[in-house]
Design a protein around this motif. Sequence first.
Motif, PDB file in Angstrom:
ATOM      1  N   THR A 245      -4.747  -2.025   5.061  1.00  0.00           N
ATOM      2  CA  THR A 245      -5.075  -3.407   5.433  1.00  0.00           C
ATOM      3  C   THR A 245      -4.107  -4.381   4.748  1.00  0.00           C
ATOM      4  N   LYS A 246      -3.807  -4.106   3.458  1.00  0.00           N
ATOM      5  CA  LYS A 246      -2.878  -4.973   2.713  1.00  0.00           C
ATOM      6  C   LYS A 246      -1.497  -4.944   3.375  1.00  0.00           C
ATOM      7  N   LYS A 247      -1.100  -3.738   3.809  1.00  0.00           N
ATOM      8  CA  LYS A 247       0.197  -3.612   4.488  1.00  0.00           C
ATOM      9  C   LYS A 247       0.237  -4.461   5.758  1.00  0.00           C
ATOM     10  N   VAL A 248      -0.862  -4.423   6.503  1.00  0.00           N
ATOM     11  CA  VAL A 248      -0.925  -5.185   7.765  1.00  0.00           C
ATOM     12  C   VAL A 248      -0.820  -6.690   7.461  1.00  0.00           C
ATOM     13  N   ILE A 249      -1.558  -7.129   6.431  1.00  0.00           N
ATOM     14  CA  ILE A 249      -1.546  -8.544   6.052  1.00  0.00           C
ATOM     15  C   ILE A 249      -0.144  -8.977   5.636  1.00  0.00           C
ATOM     16  N   GLU A 250       0.554  -8.076   4.936  1.00  0.00           N
ATOM     17  CA  GLU A 250       1.852  -8.447   4.363  1.00  0.00           C
ATOM     18  C   GLU A 250       3.034  -8.203   5.298  1.00  0.00           C
ATOM     19  N   SER A 251       2.735  -7.633   6.470  1.00  0.00           N
ATOM     20  CA  SER A 251       3.827  -7.364   7.410  1.00  0.00           C
ATOM     21  C   SER A 251       4.311  -8.684   8.034  1.00  0.00           C
ATOM     22  N   SER A 252       5.630  -8.807   8.224  1.00  0.00           N
ATOM     23  CA  SER A 252       6.139 -10.046   8.822  1.00  0.00           C
ATOM     24  C   SER A 252       5.778 -10.096  10.314  1.00  0.00           C
ATOM     25  N   GLN A 253       5.633  -8.911  10.914  1.00  0.00           N
ATOM     26  CA  GLN A 253       5.205  -8.860  12.325  1.00  0.00           C
ATOM     27  C   GLN A 253       4.064  -7.858  12.452  1.00  0.00           C
ATOM     28  N   PRO A 254       2.860  -8.266  12.056  1.00  0.00           N
ATOM     29  CA  PRO A 254       1.749  -7.306  12.053  1.00  0.00           C
ATOM     30  C   PRO A 254       1.457  -6.772  13.452  1.00  0.00           C
ATOM     31  N   ARG A 255       1.165  -5.457  13.504  1.00  0.00           N
ATOM     32  CA  ARG A 255       0.805  -4.857  14.793  1.00  0.00           C
ATOM     33  C   ARG A 255      -0.604  -5.296  15.171  1.00  0.00           C
ATOM     34  N   PHE A 256      -0.873  -5.272  16.479  1.00  0.00           N
ATOM     35  CA  PHE A 256      -2.232  -5.580  16.934  1.00  0.00           C
ATOM     36  C   PHE A 256      -3.153  -4.410  16.603  1.00  0.00           C
TER      37      PHE A 256
END
Length: 318
Positions: A245-256
């Motif tokens: 979840t942290k990775k998704v939040i911190e991604s510059s282009q989060p996947r759906f």
Amino acid sequence: MASGGEQKVVLITGCSSGIGLRIAVLLASDEQKRYHVIATMRDLRKKDRLVEAAGDTYGKTLTLLSLDVCSDDSVWQCIDSVKDRHIDILINNAGVGLLGPVESISMDEMKRVFETNFFGTVRMIKEVMPDMKKRRSGHIIVMSSVMGLQGVIFNDVYTASKFAIEGFCESMAVQLLKFNVKLSLIEPGPVHTEFETKMMQEVAKMDYPGADADTVRYFKDVYIKSSIDIFEALGQTPEDIAKCTKKVIESSQPRFRNLTNSLYTPIVAMKYADETGGLSVNAFYNLLFNFGSLMHITMSILKCLTCSCLRRRTISPD
Ligand SMILES: NC(=O)C1=CN([C@@H]2O[C@H](COP(=O)(O)OP(=O)(O)OC[C@H]3O[C@@H](n4cnc5c(N)ncnc54)[C@H](OP(=O)(O)O)[C@@H]3O)[C@@H](O)[C@H]2O)C=CC1
Ligand SMILES: CC1=C(/C=C/C(C)=C/C=C/C(C)=C/C=O)C(C)(C)CCC1
């Protein structure tokens, strides 16, 4: 406070245990202090485990509020008590499971699952989204499940509630893109939390009135046995899901969509490979009723098949 940027306000539902608790603690203990976590739970008497796990962060980067996703008043009061109602990241985690033959589940129990998993999440999004749209920024995370993508026997109503939220989010994501608000679904497979314990306790004490003897036998002797094997072989930890979840939040282009367990890549692929649905239904039938006794071996093969190449399609905790 993080240097060079404002602290992001993150509100999380269902933090008394499991995945919600772990996400709250992981974000609150961020070394650069990039997050101010508002950890919420419907019953503050259950706060001890979170407070203990939060350690020094409690009262600093982590604060606690009461919030029941099934209550309009509770949601409104909680969001209204947040400074300027400003929430950068909303994590919809609260959820309940429901397992067993449909014949023995009351309509009220089914409605409770939809009230929490579907309407609870919708209620949160409805309250928080308008401010995000106005600000043209924000990220909404929804804890869905692999069962939001693929039905699993004897999880009929729970699966339906997660399909419902997937459909809702799939529709919302397009509108939100126009307002620069991001929306991401996290889709874990089995995770070792109280979710699993609570369901197994229910199973042990229920005698499933209304369901015939064959159905109860398939449920208890076939499904539950396989399910225990699957949890043992493939279960992730709540920490794993928090890291994803942290990775998704911190991604510059989060996947759906963000599957966290690579086993489900072929399961989902199978669904889309045959639009008649026959391939999935038959594969599940065979896995359960023809190879059920070999579930240990089947899981090992699946684990092997889902190494490296397929794993790239999921979000890994590391
Ligand atoms: N464990 C698993 O295998 C998987 C779980 N998920 C999803 O992950 C999410 C978290 O589950 P998990 O951590 O495993 O399970 P837990 O049972 O450990 O946690 C669920 C949390 O939701 C809270 N909750 C339930 N109803 C409400 C409500 N009306 N208002 C506010 N909070 C509420 C519970 O609070 P209380 O203590 O008061 O009951 C608890 O804090 C759920 O959405 C679940 O569907 C997805 C895939 C797999
Ligand atoms: C029985 C069975 C399966 C069971 C899967 C389970 C038990 C998944 C649990 C997921 C959870 C708990 C999700 C929560 O949201 C498979 C692997 C699909 C393969 C066919 C037979």
